[in-house]
Design a protein around this motif. Structure first.
Motif, short mmCIF file in Angstrom:
data_model
loop_
_atom_site.label_atom_id
_atom_site.label_comp_id
_atom_site.label_asym_id
_atom_site.label_seq_id
_atom_site.Cartn_x
_atom_site.Cartn_y
_atom_site.Cartn_z
N ALA A 31 0.83 -1.21 0.00
CA ALA A 31 0.00 0.00 0.00
C ALA A 31 0.86 1.26 0.00
N GLU A 32 1.93 1.26 0.78
CA GLU A 32 2.84 2.41 0.82
C GLU A 32 3.51 2.62 -0.54
N ASP A 33 3.88 1.51 -1.18
CA ASP A 33 4.49 1.63 -2.50
C ASP A 33 3.51 2.21 -3.51
N TRP A 34 2.25 1.77 -3.44
CA TRP A 34 1.24 2.31 -4.35
C TRP A 34 1.07 3.81 -4.15
N MET A 35 1.03 4.25 -2.90
CA MET A 35 0.86 5.68 -2.62
C MET A 35 2.06 6.48 -3.11
N ALA A 36 3.27 5.94 -2.92
CA ALA A 36 4.47 6.66 -3.36
C ALA A 36 4.51 6.77 -4.88
N LEU A 37 4.15 5.69 -5.58
CA LEU A 37 4.12 5.74 -7.04
C LEU A 37 3.04 6.70 -7.53
N ASP A 38 1.91 6.71 -6.85
CA ASP A 38 0.83 7.62 -7.25
C ASP A 38 1.23 9.07 -7.03
N ASP A 39 1.92 9.35 -5.94
CA ASP A 39 2.42 10.72 -5.70
C ASP A 39 3.37 11.14 -6.82
N ALA A 40 4.29 10.23 -7.19
CA ALA A 40 5.25 10.54 -8.24
C ALA A 40 4.55 10.75 -9.58
N ARG A 41 3.53 9.93 -9.85
CA ARG A 41 2.79 10.06 -11.10
C ARG A 41 2.03 11.40 -11.14
N LEU A 42 1.42 11.77 -10.04
CA LEU A 42 0.72 13.05 -9.99
C LEU A 42 1.68 14.22 -10.21
N ALA A 43 2.87 14.11 -9.63
CA ALA A 43 3.88 15.16 -9.83
C ALA A 43 4.27 15.23 -11.31
N GLY A 44 4.41 14.06 -11.94
CA GLY A 44 4.76 14.03 -13.35
C GLY A 44 3.66 14.60 -14.23
N VAL A 45 2.41 14.24 -13.94
CA VAL A 45 1.28 14.75 -14.72
C VAL A 45 1.18 16.27 -14.57
N ALA A 61 6.67 25.72 -14.96
CA ALA A 61 6.98 24.47 -15.65
C ALA A 61 8.37 23.95 -15.30
N GLU A 62 9.36 24.83 -15.30
CA GLU A 62 10.72 24.38 -15.01
C GLU A 62 10.83 23.85 -13.59
N ARG A 63 10.23 24.54 -12.64
CA ARG A 63 10.25 24.09 -11.26
C ARG A 63 9.49 22.78 -11.09
N ASP A 64 8.32 22.67 -11.72
CA ASP A 64 7.51 21.47 -11.59
C ASP A 64 8.21 20.24 -12.14
N SER A 65 9.03 20.42 -13.17
CA SER A 65 9.70 19.28 -13.79
C SER A 65 10.77 18.68 -12.90
N LEU A 66 11.14 19.36 -11.82
CA LEU A 66 12.18 18.84 -10.92
C LEU A 66 11.63 17.78 -9.98
N PHE A 67 10.34 17.84 -9.66
CA PHE A 67 9.78 16.93 -8.67
C PHE A 67 9.60 15.52 -9.23
N ALA A 68 9.21 15.42 -10.50
CA ALA A 68 8.88 14.11 -11.07
C ALA A 68 10.05 13.13 -11.01
N PRO A 69 11.25 13.47 -11.51
CA PRO A 69 12.35 12.49 -11.43
C PRO A 69 12.77 12.20 -9.99
N LEU A 70 12.70 13.20 -9.13
CA LEU A 70 13.08 12.98 -7.73
C LEU A 70 12.17 11.95 -7.08
N GLY A 99 10.05 4.43 -7.35
CA GLY A 99 10.21 3.33 -8.29
C GLY A 99 11.20 2.29 -7.80
N ARG A 100 12.33 2.74 -7.30
CA ARG A 100 13.32 1.78 -6.80
C ARG A 100 12.76 0.98 -5.63
#
Length: 343
Positions: A242-256, A269-278, A284-285
């Motif tokens: 469940a924690e992994d699902w929430m973390a992936l969902d947070d990352a996906r929302l940041a990417g979207v 846009a430039e600032r927002d693009s920094l959160f997704a890879p982080l 993901g790992r």
């Protein structure tokens, strides 16, 4: 800014998943390194027929003229199904190729399915790391000459090897052979936009692979039984999933949010693009590594696909961090004025 997918975007997501599930099952990904050029090119033609490489290319140059939101959907599906072709890199570079008169023919050939480029990342020592390397596949390197000038270099094909990620052949070349080059005069910020597109699409691909690993782990936890009950009933497992699902969902929302800001030309846009890879790298790992743990000893065997997803995630994470480390991302987020969000 509306982050909910449109009906067209939902249809694109469904079509991409169904196509890749049918045409690129795990067995195909396993054999990626040993595929002859003709087989890889035939697979690229099928992808080009779907229009995916041309998603970001302008309609005036026979592209689809769509946005990063659509490209994110396709890149995530490619990661979920371990696509063994450098689709994300080709999608990211095509808008730049189309804008370059002398290189417009390269873009047309890629969109038509006649060829594709392996992605050559230039290292500080002059060597290149090539993703999607293989006999017959030219690599494309982009060098930043100045704030308003880029150089595109077509490099000679080299044999690819299955290293960390057996589903994607790669190569490192100390002295690449230059076949052709084009110097471009571009608007200020073009280099940064190009790198941002690639960084976001790689984040999407990573999240797709990690989500597939999580789905595998959840299915195994429902089916594997010990002491006459499913192992997923144990809190140590279900809470972790469940924690992994929430973390992936947070990352996906940041990417979207980042791709939506990119498409809208928002000041953030430039600032927002920094959160997704982080967030994508961290979530993901962890999700892919936990998937191995849920499978137990089975997870590290060649027969289990979970380790293929782990290796795809680790390779993409290494590439993202090689370009911009976690410390640098946090520092840039802090300097952007939103340091409170990095705490």
């Amino acid at each position: 800014m509306d982050l909910h997918p449109t009906e067209d975007q939902r249809m694109l997501d469904d079509a991409a998943r169904r196509f890749l599930a049918d045409r690129h099952p795990p067995a195909t990904a396993r054999a990626a390194a040993g595929k002859p050029y003709e087989a890889r090119l035939a697979q690229w033609r099928e992808i080009a027929a779907q229009g995916w490489p041309a998603l970001l290319a302008p309609a005036a140059q026979d592209g689809l003229g769509l946005g990063m939101r659509e490209a994110w959907i396709v890149a995530e599906a490619a990661g979920r199904h371990l696509l063994s072709l450098p689709l994300a890199a080709n999608m990211a570079i095509l808008p730049t190729l189309c804008a370059a008169g002398p290189a417009a023919g390269w873009a047309a050939a890629v969109m038509a399915g006649d060829t594709y480029f392996a992605d050559a990342a230039v290292r500080p020592d002059g060597s290149v790391f090539i993703e999607g390397a293989g006999e017959g596949v030219r690599a494309l390197a982009v060098r930043r000459l100045s704030a308003t000038a880029l150089r595109l270099e077509a490099l000679a094909p080299v044999s690819g090897e299955a290293r960390l990620d057996p589903t994607m052949p790669v190569a490192r070349v100390t002295r690449p052979q230059l076949l052709d080059s084009v110097d471009l005069e571009v608007e200020a910020g073009t280099w940064e936009r190009l790198r941002t597109r690639l960084r976001l699409l790689r984040s999407a691909e990573l999240l797709g692979a990690a989500s597939a690993a999580l789905d595998m782990a959840a299915a195994h936890a429902r089916e594997r039984r010990q002491f006459d009950r499913a192992i997923g009933a144990n809190q140590a497992i279900k809470h972790r999933l469940a924690e992994d699902w929430m973390a992936l969902d947070d990352a996906r929302l940041a990417g979207v949010a980042a791709v939506a800001a990119h498409d809208a030309g928002a000041a953030s846009a430039e600032r927002d693009s920094l959160f997704a890879p982080l967030l994508a790298v961290e979530a993901g790992r962890r999700a892919a590594q936990n998937a191995i743990q849920v499978h137990g000893a089975l997870g590290v065997t060649w027969e289990c696909d979970a380790h293929l997803y782990l290796k795809r995630v680790l390779r993409l994470a290494a590439g993202l961090q090689a370009e911009t480390s976690r410390a640098e991302l946090l520092e840039r987020i802090w300097e952007s004025g939103d340091g409170r969000l990095a705490a």
